[in-house]
Design an enzyme around this catalytic site. Structure first.
Site, mmCIF file in Angstrom:
data_model
loop_
_atom_site.group_PDB
_atom_site.id
_atom_site.type_symbol
_atom_site.label_atom_id
_atom_site.label_comp_id
_atom_site.label_asym_id
_atom_site.label_seq_id
_atom_site.Cartn_x
_atom_site.Cartn_y
_atom_site.Cartn_z
ATOM 1 N N ASN A 88 0.686 -1.340 -0.147
ATOM 2 C CA ASN A 88 0.012 -0.119 -0.018
ATOM 3 C C ASN A 88 0.776 1.165 0.035
ATOM 4 O OD1 ASN A 88 -2.168 -1.831 0.229
ATOM 5 N ND2 ASN A 88 -2.374 -1.536 2.385
ATOM 6 N N ASP A 90 -0.718 4.122 1.028
ATOM 7 C CA ASP A 90 -0.959 4.887 2.172
ATOM 8 C C ASP A 90 -0.321 4.841 3.355
ATOM 9 O OD1 ASP A 90 -1.825 2.744 3.989
ATOM 10 O OD2 ASP A 90 -3.787 2.252 2.638
ATOM 11 N N HIS A 105 5.816 -0.466 -2.779
ATOM 12 C CA HIS A 105 5.385 0.339 -3.801
ATOM 13 C C HIS A 105 5.301 1.775 -3.736
ATOM 14 C CE1 HIS A 105 3.152 -3.540 -5.495
ATOM 15 N NE2 HIS A 105 4.405 -3.773 -5.754
HETATM 16 P P1 OAD Z 1 -6.032 -5.791 -5.010
HETATM 17 O O1 OAD Z 1 -7.018 -4.731 -5.546
HETATM 18 O O2 OAD Z 1 -5.365 -6.489 -6.359
HETATM 19 O O3 OAD Z 1 -6.531 -6.762 -4.125
HETATM 20 C C1 OAD Z 1 -7.112 -6.506 -3.057
HETATM 21 C C2 OAD Z 1 -7.559 -7.958 -2.116
HETATM 22 O O4 OAD Z 1 -8.231 -7.361 -1.128
HETATM 23 C C3 OAD Z 1 -8.538 -8.871 -2.803
HETATM 24 O O5 OAD Z 1 -7.684 -10.079 -2.654
HETATM 25 C C4 OAD Z 1 -9.735 -8.582 -2.037
HETATM 26 O O6 OAD Z 1 -10.275 -9.952 -1.800
HETATM 27 C C5 OAD Z 1 -9.224 -8.044 -0.500
HETATM 28 N N1 OAD Z 1 -10.120 -7.547 0.067
HETATM 29 C C6 OAD Z 1 -11.174 -6.726 -0.210
HETATM 30 N N2 OAD Z 1 -11.848 -5.994 0.742
HETATM 31 C C7 OAD Z 1 -11.106 -6.635 1.819
HETATM 32 C C8 OAD Z 1 -11.254 -6.477 3.440
HETATM 33 N N3 OAD Z 1 -12.356 -5.708 3.654
HETATM 34 N N4 OAD Z 1 -10.400 -6.937 4.109
HETATM 35 C C9 OAD Z 1 -9.518 -7.897 3.830
HETATM 36 N N5 OAD Z 1 -9.187 -8.089 2.183
HETATM 37 C C10 OAD Z 1 -10.315 -7.330 1.413
HETATM 38 O O7 OAD Z 1 -4.998 -4.992 -4.295
HETATM 39 P P2 OAD Z 1 -3.342 -5.418 -4.020
HETATM 40 O O8 OAD Z 1 -3.272 -6.986 -3.940
HETATM 41 O O9 OAD Z 1 -3.082 -4.726 -2.739
HETATM 42 O O10 OAD Z 1 0.565 -1.005 -6.803
HETATM 43 O O11 OAD Z 1 -2.580 -4.916 -5.417
HETATM 44 C C11 OAD Z 1 -1.173 -4.920 -5.430
HETATM 45 C C12 OAD Z 1 -0.670 -3.800 -6.173
HETATM 46 O O12 OAD Z 1 -1.626 -3.486 -7.175
HETATM 47 C C13 OAD Z 1 -1.033 -2.209 -5.256
HETATM 48 O O13 OAD Z 1 0.106 -2.112 -4.448
HETATM 49 C C14 OAD Z 1 -0.944 -1.369 -6.571
HETATM 50 C C15 OAD Z 1 -1.775 -2.249 -7.660
HETATM 51 O O14 OAD Z 1 -1.347 -1.585 -8.864
HETATM 52 C C16 OAD Z 1 0.712 0.108 -7.309
HETATM 53 O O15 OAD Z 1 0.087 0.907 -7.465
HETATM 54 C C17 OAD Z 1 2.250 0.198 -7.538
#
Ligand code: OAD
Length: 234
Positions: A88, A90, A105
């Site tokens: 994240n 944030d 990131h």
């Molecule tokens: P994603 O949007 O790909 O995945 C979010 C995950 O959070 C999913 O597996 C959801 O099921 C889960 N989720 C949703 N609501 C939730 C909740 N209330 N509690 C727990 N889990 C929940 O986000 P990331 O895996 O973080 O990079 O994405 C990776 C990277 O892709 C980010 O760091 C960003 C993006 O492009 C950059 O911007 C460089």
């Protein structure tokens, strides 16, 4: 000596704070093309759009608070040595009290001259500055004459903190993954560096593709999942 926990977090840990995830339905990448607003190519083509996108992210963050999941992760420090390795951008882990946070990131509240922190200078963060929730515009230049850019790892760029993250995961007695779709490498492969005897917990309400028979999936949102995880540690 305290046991070590490596906590790998993604957008899901911040979802209950009101920050959208990237790839869920209605997520950020449904509304914005990451290749335009968050890639090396996008920055080269239209830096103004990229700056606007991160100005918006910063403004949203100013009005966002950490949630109970961030706080429970921070409280693990009372009994464990905790390394948070987050995808994240944030600052909610820090605002909840976590003291060791690696931002794989980058960070939305920081900028740097666009010609620094690259493979030529060994990814030195010497010229990175914290701007809080302020805006940055085209023409805002550093003392060295270069345009300021977000201190974010754009798609197509190296992830310089990955080596440190691998070391921390490999040193952990327990690995906890919270709220990431594990679709973005190299971050998605980090859990594979867990020691063979280290249990791996995953908190995510969705069926995340993770191929390790050790994984204990707590299929809940981050706040509920963290409560359950803390209960399991007792
Ligand atoms: P994603 O949007 O790909 O995945 C979010 C995950 O959070 C999913 O597996 C959801 O099921 C889960 N989720 C949703 N609501 C939730 C909740 N209330 N509690 C727990 N889990 C929940 O986000 P990331 O895996 O973080 O990079 O994405 C990776 C990277 O892709 C980010 O760091 C960003 C993006 O492009 C950059 O911007 C460089």
């Amino acid at each position: 000596m305290k046991q070590r926990i490596a906590v790998l977090t993604g957008a899901g840990v911040s979802a209950e704070s009101g920050l959208g995830t990237y790839r869920d339905n209605g997520g950020l990448w449904d509304n914005y093309d990451p290749m335009v607003v968050a890639s090396a190519e996008g920055w080269a083509r239209n830096p103004g759009l990229v700056l606007d996108f991160y100005n918006m992210q910063r403004a949203k963050l100013r009005d966002t608070r950490p949630n109970e999941a961030h706080r429970l992760i921070a409280q693990l420090e009372e009994r464990y040595t905790v390394d948070v390795i987050t995808q994240n951008v944030d600052n909610l882990h820090e605002r909840a009290g976590s003291t060791h946070v690696v931002h794989l990131h980058g960070e939305a509240t920081k900028v740097r001259p666009e010609n620094t922190c690259n493979d030529y200078d060994g990814f030195s963060e010497k010229y990175v500055i914290d701007i809080g929730y302020d805006e940055v515009h085209l023409g805002d230049k550093a003392p060295n004459g270069a345009q300021y850019r977000p201190h974010i790892v754009f798609f197509g760029e190296a992830v310089p903190k990955i080596e440190r993250a691998v070391e921390l995961v490999a040193a952990a007695d327990i690995v906890l993954i919270v709220g990431t779709s594990l679709q973005v490498y190299p971050a998605a492969g980090l859990y594979r560096y867990a020691r063979p005897e280290a249990p791996i917990y995953l908190i995510d309400p969705a069926d995340v593709q993770i191929f390790d028979s050790r994984v204990h999936h707590i299929k809940r949102v981050a706040t509920e999942g963290m409560r359950e995880f803390v209960g399991l540690l007792k």
